[in-house]
Design an enzyme around this catalytic site. Structure first.
Site, short mmCIF file in Angstrom:
data_model
loop_
_atom_site.label_atom_id
_atom_site.label_comp_id
_atom_site.label_asym_id
_atom_site.label_seq_id
_atom_site.Cartn_x
_atom_site.Cartn_y
_atom_site.Cartn_z
N ASP A 77 -14.96 -3.18 12.79
CA ASP A 77 -15.46 -2.16 11.87
C ASP A 77 -16.98 -2.26 11.73
OD1 ASP A 77 -12.74 -1.61 11.36
OD2 ASP A 77 -12.70 -3.01 9.67
N ARG A 91 0.80 -1.23 0.00
CA ARG A 91 0.00 0.00 0.00
C ARG A 91 0.83 1.28 0.00
NH1 ARG A 91 -2.66 -0.46 5.97
NH2 ARG A 91 -4.29 0.82 5.02
#
Length: 306
Positions: free
Chosen positions: A257, A103
């Protein structure tokens, strides 16, 4: 005056999961997107916007199309020529997961590159959500621009929710993470920390210490703690909400989440913090029974309604 929409800020990545020999299943996920996915599923007709930055490659185009197919827009988020999304792979040991990331040059790191577009994305939102990972992937100037935009949205009436979601490998050092997270908490209305993260970052001895410390800055705090009860500090009271034990979880990716998404959806619907936590626990318990971070909307809704 805040509007009816919900906006979540951060990085959605390509997710490789469900490995069978050399073959993987590719999807899209990332902490703040996982939360928005659940929040959108559980919030009826509220417009949902994922605030980030995207590339112009086929994977980015597929990502944006996937969002649209599921009723999630990208607002005025920049699309950057030559950029591309980040990638991670989930490796499972039983139901417990580990992650490998690619990333470093992800487009999402430029999500605050157009301050005017960022401000526009956060205008007239009922709820604005971000995480410590959102902040960790940005440089100092971009963080400052993002927090200024969030503060402006809050001043205009938006509720700001924040999960510190501390991941050491993303930060220059512990003190840097502490300072930035405290700065974010200062513009937060609902904080959703996880106790082991806070213990690692701030040396908190118990969930009560986390709730007390964050409660000095934030009016509503929900301290998640795995299968232990969540501790809710709101309206001058402390209450616990028992987690739901799942005897045979399939994949714990995205559980916290999704808890956040369930909790925020319940609060937006007018439920009190304790009832919101009960519903959030049911949502999280449903998510660990499917592979990958994103459970089907119908699964989330059934869990939320009980």
């Amino acid at each position: 005056m805040a509007g009816n929409g919900v906006a979540s800020i951060g990085e959605c990545m390509l997710e490789l999961s469900g490995q069978t020999g050399p073959n993987w299943r590719m999807g899209f996920a990332g902490d703040t997107f996982n939360t928005l996915w659940a929040l959108h599923a559980l919030s009826g007709d509220r417009p949902a916007t994922y605030v980030s930055a995207f590339g112009d490659d086929p994977f980015s185009q597929g990502q944006i199309a996937f969002f649209a197919e599921n009723g999630i827009g990208i607002g005025s988020s920049p699309v950057i020529p030559g950029a591309r999304p980040g990638l991670y792979a989930i490796t499972l040991n039983g139901a417990e997961r580990s992650f490998t990331y690619w990333r470093g040059d992800a487009a999402a790191r430029q999500l605050a590159s157009d301050p005017a577009a960022l401000l526009k994305n956060l205008e007239n939102q009922s709820l604005v959500y971000l995480s410590g990972i959102t902040l960790a992937i940005l440089d100092d100037a971009a963080r400052a621009a993002l927090l200024a935009a969030v503060a402006k949205a809050r001043a205009a009436g938006s509720t700001v929710a924040f999960d510190p979601n501390y991941r050491p490998r993303l930060w220059r050092g512990r003190e840097d993470a502490q300072a930035v997270i405290v700065e974010a908490l200062a513009v937060t209305d609902i904080a959703l920390p996880t106790f082991p993260d806070e213990q690692m970052l701030f040396d908190d001895k118990a969930p009560r210490a986390t709730a007390d410390r964050i409660g000095q800055l934030v009016g509503e705090v929900v301290v998640k703690n795995g299968e232990a009860p969540a501790l809710i500090a709101a309206n001058g009271t402390l209450r616990e909400s028992a987690a739901i034990h799942v005897a045979a979880p399939v994949d714990t990716t995205g559980a916290g989440d999704s808890f956040n998404g369930g909790y925020l959806a319940a609060r937006l619907a007018g439920h009190d913090p304790l009832e919101a936590a009960r519903r959030a626990h049911r949502v999280a318990a449903a998510v660990v029974q499917v592979r990958g971070a994103l459970a089907p909307f119908e699964t989330l809704r059934a869990a939320f309604e009980g």
